[in-house]
Enzyme design. Structure first.
Site, mmCIF file in Angstrom:
data_model
loop_
_atom_site.group_PDB
_atom_site.id
_atom_site.type_symbol
_atom_site.label_atom_id
_atom_site.label_comp_id
_atom_site.label_asym_id
_atom_site.label_seq_id
_atom_site.Cartn_x
_atom_site.Cartn_y
_atom_site.Cartn_z
ATOM 1 N N ASP A 103 0.503 -1.099 0.221
ATOM 2 C CA ASP A 103 0.069 -0.076 -0.043
ATOM 3 C C ASP A 103 0.753 1.111 0.025
ATOM 4 O OD1 ASP A 103 -2.456 1.437 2.571
ATOM 5 O OD2 ASP A 103 -1.755 2.060 0.310
ATOM 6 N N ASP A 284 -1.606 5.731 -4.999
ATOM 7 C CA ASP A 284 -1.929 4.843 -3.813
ATOM 8 C C ASP A 284 -2.309 3.429 -4.293
ATOM 9 O OD1 ASP A 284 -4.456 5.055 -1.010
ATOM 10 O OD2 ASP A 284 -2.763 3.811 -1.628
HETATM 11 O O1 LIG Z 1 -7.171 4.699 3.253
HETATM 12 C C1 LIG Z 1 -6.285 5.772 3.124
HETATM 13 C C2 LIG Z 1 -5.209 6.087 4.372
HETATM 14 C C3 LIG Z 1 -3.930 5.555 4.367
HETATM 15 C C4 LIG Z 1 -3.113 5.827 5.564
HETATM 16 C C5 LIG Z 1 -3.739 6.494 6.521
HETATM 17 C C6 LIG Z 1 -3.009 6.609 7.832
HETATM 18 C C7 LIG Z 1 -3.277 7.140 8.933
HETATM 19 C C8 LIG Z 1 -2.344 7.269 9.709
HETATM 20 C C9 LIG Z 1 -1.175 6.767 9.068
HETATM 21 O O2 LIG Z 1 -1.713 6.503 7.788
HETATM 22 N N1 LIG Z 1 -4.897 6.977 6.310
HETATM 23 C C10 LIG Z 1 -5.818 6.787 5.358
HETATM 24 O O3 LIG Z 1 -7.017 7.479 5.316
HETATM 25 N N2 LIG Z 1 -6.069 6.532 2.234
HETATM 26 C C11 LIG Z 1 -7.016 6.725 1.342
HETATM 27 C C12 LIG Z 1 -8.206 7.432 1.632
HETATM 28 C C13 LIG Z 1 -9.434 7.439 1.080
HETATM 29 C C14 LIG Z 1 -10.381 8.057 1.296
HETATM 30 C C15 LIG Z 1 -10.387 9.151 2.349
HETATM 31 C C16 LIG Z 1 -9.263 9.242 2.947
HETATM 32 N N3 LIG Z 1 -7.907 8.488 2.803
HETATM 33 C C17 LIG Z 1 -4.998 7.704 2.322
HETATM 34 C C18 LIG Z 1 -4.203 7.476 1.064
HETATM 35 C C19 LIG Z 1 -4.841 8.620 1.434
#
Ligand SMILES: O=C(c1ccc(-c2ccco2)nc1O)N(Cc1ccccn1)C1CC1
Length: 395
Positions: A103, A284
């Site tokens: 990821d 991503d």
């Molecule tokens: O799922 C995640 C995601 C990946 C890691 C973390 C994180 C929190 C703390 C460390 O890493 N928090 C995320 O939320 N998306 C995709 C996404 C899509 C929709 C809304 C928010 N996000 C991150 C890469 C942008």
């Protein structure tokens, strides 16, 4: 693997944009324990040099050059279902090989573990924790954009990816996982490839596996070739020119938020002209779809007969028989085209004649996300140079 129905229901519940709705998606006698002293990668070429020299044989220049260069490795990226909702790669942690979701949008290496209730481990490979390897006082907890998440404690253990070994890597052992991970029997955990600045281990932040090994690799790069309904690869320490056509073109990365974040300078729908506009985006691999600004998404689906933004299914849908226009994003001044066929994600429920779009609205996220729908037509080099860069080429 959750059904499309359950996921579309989740989408409908989520209302706006969720990342990677299916990643959820997004794991006798006696023996002498030999402890290796280094904490970085093995070097296959160097082993061959040593063997040839041991038997006083000449060492071919190319092997000598490769040995001097440092180790490299390649891991497969296998679709987790028929719709490329996620891709899984084998990783050996300690003595067990697990299937992890690599990821580039997160920075935690976490795995299903023997610390979880056994009911959650059915069908999984999992990390059997060794108390002697526990990192005292360390905990982790992560929440993903699709509402999924996990938490647990930390161990220092050997982690091998594509033949490249980190001998003492922070392995985040799950004590609990969210329902979507618990019901996904294919994913044994995640291997984060974003920047270590967003790793969630406390009190002392841990490094990603790539951060641990990158300085010993032949080059401080990893290259991603995800494929449409087929197995692709992650190359570590090198760029494989046999995996792309044309030239690699680069864009600088802003690492301030811990992501592989860049700016796209425009877009086009099908054969239409390029609309110049600044799109703040991240790459991503852990997000299934391509999330873009509202205006861009509207312009795209205006060219798809029978499409609509469905409250029922929580996003843009269209007849599965629709002929979809391609989508072009301008990155580093170069038009990067996604074939229309790749933008049909999946039927909203198995067998339905209504399909869910691979392009969706980024409202609520704060930036655009170039997930698998975009990535699977590209070879993407992630270069950890003094100014980190992303390189793109057509597969
Ligand atoms: O799922 C995640 C995601 C990946 C890691 C973390 C994180 C929190 C703390 C460390 O890493 N928090 C995320 O939320 N998306 C995709 C996404 C899509 C929709 C809304 C928010 N996000 C991150 C890469 C942008």
């Amino acid at each position: 693997m959750p059904s499309i129905a359950s996921l579309t229901a989740a989408l409908a519940f989520a209302g706006a944009v969720v990342a990677n709705p299916i990643e959820l998606q997004k794991r006798k006698a006696f023996s002498i324990h030999q402890e290796e002293r280094t904490t970085f990668a093995k070097n296959g070429a160097q082993s061959r040099v040593n063997t040839l020299r041991k038997f006083s044989k000449p060492v071919p220049a190319n092997i000598l050059a490769a040995a001097a260069a440092g180790p490299t490795g390649t891991a497969p990226a296998v679709p987790g279902d028929a719709y490329d909702s996620l891709y899984l790669s084998p990783v050996t942690i300690g003595n067990t090989t697990l299937q992890l979701d690599f990821d580039t949008g997160s920075a935690d290496l976490w795995a299903f573990s023997s610390l979880q209730p056994s009911s959650q481990l059915t069908g999984h490979d999992y990390y059997k924790v060794d108390p002697a390897k526990k990192v005292a006082g360390a905990t982790w907890k992560i929440s993903y954009g699709d509402g999924s998440g996990a938490a647990g404690t930390v161990y220092a253990d050997k982690v091998v990816v594509g033949g490249v070994t980190a001998t003492s890597q922070a392995v985040e052992a799950a004590t609990s996982v969210s329902s979507s991970f618990a019901s996904d029997r294919d994913t044994d955990g995640l291997l984060g490839l974003a920047f270590s600045s967003i790793n969630t281990v406390q009190p002392n932040q841990a490094k990603t596996w790539f951060d641990t090994v990158h300085s010993t690799l032949a080059a401080p790069v990893f290259s991603v070739a995800l494929k449409y309904h087929a197995a692709g690869t992650y190359d570590f320490g090198f760029i494989d020119s046999a995996k792309y056509t044309g030239a690699l073109t680069y864009v600088n990365v802003n690492t301030a938020n811990g992501f592989w974040e860049f700016t796209s300078t425009g877009y086009a729908v099908g054969t239409g002209t390029v609309v110049k506009t600044s799109i703040d985006a991240i790459g991503d691999t852990g997000t299934t779809l391509l999330y873009l600004p509202t205006a861009v998404v509207r312009a795209y689906y205006a060219k798809v007969t029978g499409s609509s933004n469905s409250a029922t299914y929580g996003g843009y849908v269209f007849p599965c028989t629709a002929t979809l226009p391609s989508f072009t994003a301008v990155i580093g001044g170069v038009n990067q085209v996604v074939p229309g066929k790749y933008i049909n994600y999946a039927p909203v429920t198995d067998g339905s004649s209504t399909c869910f779009g691979g392009i969706q609205d980024n409202t609520g996220i704060g930036f655009s996300i170039f997930g698998d729908i975009f990535l699977k037509s590209k070879y993407v080099v992630h270069e950890l140079s003094s100014t980190p860069r992303l390189g793109f080429a057509q597969q």
